[in-house]
Design an enzyme around this catalytic site. Structure first.
Site, PDB file in Angstrom:
ATOM      1  N   TYR A 189      20.475 -42.638   8.127  1.00  0.00           N
ATOM      2  CA  TYR A 189      21.724 -43.327   7.809  1.00  0.00           C
ATOM      3  C   TYR A 189      22.879 -42.326   7.670  1.00  0.00           C
ATOM      4  CZ  TYR A 189      19.717 -47.944   6.430  1.00  0.00           C
ATOM      5  OH  TYR A 189      19.123 -49.182   6.399  1.00  0.00           O
ATOM      6  N   GLY A 190      22.543 -41.117   7.216  1.00  0.00           N
ATOM      7  CA  GLY A 190      23.564 -40.137   6.822  1.00  0.00           C
ATOM      8  C   GLY A 190      24.706 -39.954   7.807  1.00  0.00           C
ATOM      9  N   GLU A 216      10.716 -37.226   7.732  1.00  0.00           N
ATOM     10  CA  GLU A 216      10.202 -38.471   8.324  1.00  0.00           C
ATOM     11  C   GLU A 216       8.998 -38.179   9.225  1.00  0.00           C
ATOM     12  OE1 GLU A 216      11.033 -41.894   8.363  1.00  0.00           O
ATOM     13  OE2 GLU A 216      12.261 -41.530   6.592  1.00  0.00           O
ATOM     14  N   CYS A 258      19.716 -36.492  -1.788  1.00  0.00           N
ATOM     15  CA  CYS A 258      19.140 -37.378  -0.777  1.00  0.00           C
ATOM     16  C   CYS A 258      17.705 -37.625  -1.222  1.00  0.00           C
ATOM     17  CB  CYS A 258      19.161 -36.700   0.591  1.00  0.00           C
ATOM     18  SG  CYS A 258      18.164 -37.550   1.846  1.00  0.00           S
ATOM     19  N   THR A 259      17.281 -38.888  -1.193  1.00  0.00           N
ATOM     20  CA  THR A 259      15.971 -39.212  -1.763  1.00  0.00           C
ATOM     21  C   THR A 259      14.804 -38.679  -0.926  1.00  0.00           C
ATOM     22  OG1 THR A 259      16.088 -41.407  -0.731  1.00  0.00           O
ATOM     23  CG2 THR A 259      16.777 -41.232  -3.035  1.00  0.00           C
ATOM     24  N   HIS A 260      15.081 -38.270   0.300  1.00  0.00           N
ATOM     25  CA  HIS A 260      14.016 -37.625   1.096  1.00  0.00           C
ATOM     26  C   HIS A 260      13.673 -36.229   0.550  1.00  0.00           C
ATOM     27  CE1 HIS A 260      14.905 -40.666   4.164  1.00  0.00           C
ATOM     28  NE2 HIS A 260      13.846 -40.258   4.844  1.00  0.00           N
ATOM     29  N   CYS A 311      18.568 -44.822  -1.902  1.00  0.00           N
ATOM     30  CA  CYS A 311      19.137 -44.060  -0.798  1.00  0.00           C
ATOM     31  C   CYS A 311      20.557 -43.687  -1.206  1.00  0.00           C
ATOM     32  CB  CYS A 311      19.149 -44.948   0.444  1.00  0.00           C
ATOM     33  SG  CYS A 311      19.966 -44.219   1.866  1.00  0.00           S
ATOM     34  N   ASN A 312      20.847 -42.403  -1.251  1.00  0.00           N
ATOM     35  CA  ASN A 312      22.200 -41.979  -1.648  1.00  0.00           C
ATOM     36  C   ASN A 312      23.242 -42.418  -0.626  1.00  0.00           C
ATOM     37  OD1 ASN A 312      22.048 -39.749  -4.035  1.00  0.00           O
ATOM     38  ND2 ASN A 312      20.180 -39.809  -2.849  1.00  0.00           N
ATOM     39  N   ASP A 322      15.335 -47.938   1.427  1.00  0.00           N
ATOM     40  CA  ASP A 322      15.886 -46.663   1.883  1.00  0.00           C
ATOM     41  C   ASP A 322      15.948 -46.727   3.406  1.00  0.00           C
ATOM     42  OD1 ASP A 322      16.641 -43.844   1.750  1.00  0.00           O
ATOM     43  OD2 ASP A 322      14.639 -43.388   2.487  1.00  0.00           O
ATOM     44  N   SER A 323      16.615 -45.724   3.997  1.00  0.00           N
ATOM     45  CA  SER A 323      16.635 -45.643   5.457  1.00  0.00           C
ATOM     46  C   SER A 323      15.249 -45.332   6.015  1.00  0.00           C
ATOM     47  CB  SER A 323      17.597 -44.547   5.886  1.00  0.00           C
ATOM     48  OG  SER A 323      17.162 -43.309   5.342  1.00  0.00           O
TER      49      SER A 323
HETATM   50  N1  DGL Z   1      17.226 -40.969   1.872  1.00  0.00           N
HETATM   51  C1  DGL Z   1      18.568 -41.132   2.138  1.00  0.00           C
HETATM   52  C2  DGL Z   1      19.524 -40.669   1.082  1.00  0.00           C
HETATM   53  O1  DGL Z   1      19.141 -40.611  -0.051  1.00  0.00           O
HETATM   54  C3  DGL Z   1      19.151 -41.173   3.485  1.00  0.00           C
HETATM   55  C4  DGL Z   1      18.796 -40.192   4.474  1.00  0.00           C
HETATM   56  C5  DGL Z   1      19.362 -40.616   5.787  1.00  0.00           C
HETATM   57  O2  DGL Z   1      18.898 -41.625   6.296  1.00  0.00           O
HETATM   58  O3  DGL Z   1      20.257 -39.950   6.289  1.00  0.00           O
HETATM   59  O4  DGL Z   1      20.649 -40.364   1.356  1.00  0.00           O
END
Ligand code: DGL
Length: 278
Positions: free
Chosen positions: A42-43, A152, A184-186, A73-74, A10-11
């Protein structure tokens, strides 16, 4: 049968919500996790950049003997999953897909919300699940700017985290949303706060258990499941600060971890020795 680990990335620490579900379902599998905290989030990044990160991280995981790779990570799944499958045709991949289908099936009001980052909303995958599964359902979207950063930092309940979530959810609730998708996995790490803001009216859909079941299916179909159900180990890597990763691991998964540092050099990921990372 294979005792090689499952690679997960993941990011940042968001993929730990997926790792947790995989570990619950498949305790006998060794796992190797990489959080690219040096590049989080990453988004908002261009798709091509996220794709290049994803390829390099996959190489790193394969060098660490991964028998399959979970793109937890989506944003990376939206930007790179297709490309990863083409680049590494022999490697089984499981990625994230916004859980619009179960949301559309479960909503009573016909209004569902999706919380995800811009990269996910821009990807073809999202457009395709909405088109295939959400006909007749109103789908509301919000990118929750700043929420990945709050998580984070380990801030799951503070005033700024609450403000971001209220800004996203209050208008959705006002339009009748009764179901909200964690795109988003966060975000599963703030489900208690989401439920509180929803005042008991929101069903929250976390796709992690379904992803874990898919991982199990893929392992079984390829005959590469680990033997035994003894709790196997997890190796964590981060391209950010090891100390803060360990603190988050303790906070989010209640686990005393000892992450190792990785560094980016010339577009590739390298493990730093423990002495360097201490
Ligand atoms: N956890 C990530 C996701 O599922 C990315 C969040 C990010 O880095 O923007 O999209």
């Amino acid at each position: 049968m294979s005792s090689s680990p499952i690679g997960i990335f993941d990011s940042g620490i968001g993929g730990l919500s997926v790792l947790r579900a995989i570990r619950d379902l498949l305790p006998g599998e060794r796992l190797v996790y990489l959080g690219d905290q040096g590049h989080v989030p990453y988004g908002p990044r261009p798709m091509a950049e996220v794709q290049a990160f994803s390829v390099a991280i996959t190489r790193f995981l394969l060098e660490h003997d991964a028998k399959m790779v979970v793109v937890a990570c989506n944003a990376a799944s939206a930007a790179a999953l297709h490309h990863l499958r083409e680049t590494f045709p022999d490697v089984p991949f499981v990625g994230m897909e916004p859980a619009v289908k179960p949301a559309a099936e479960q909503t009573h009001s016909g209004v569902v919300g999706v919380l995800a980052t811009p990269a996910t909303f821009q990807g073809a995958l999202y457009a395709s699940v909405v088109e295939r599964f959400a006909s007749g359902v109103t789908v509301l979207q919000d990118t929750c700017p700043g929420l990945v950063g709050q998580i984070e930092r380990g801030d799951l309940t503070g005033p700024e985290t609450r403000r971001i979530l209220e800004q996203a959810l209050v208008p959705m609730l006002a339009r009748g949303a009764d179901t909200v998708v964690m795109g988003c996995t966060h975000y599963p790490f703030v489900i208690p706060l989401i439920e509180e803001i929803g005042g008991g009216q929101l069903r929250v859909i976390d796709p992690a258990p379904a992803v874990a079941r898919q991982v199990k299916r893929v392992l079984e179909s390829r005959g590469i499941r680990a033997g035994g159900n003894q709790k196997a180990g997890v190796q964590y890597y981060t391209s950010g600060a090891v100390e803060s990763f360990d603190i988050l691991l303790e906070k989010l998964l209640n686990e005393a971890g000892k992450a190792q540092a990785v560094a980016w050099r010339d577009g590739c990921v390298y493990a730093l020795s423990s002495a360097n990372s201490a």
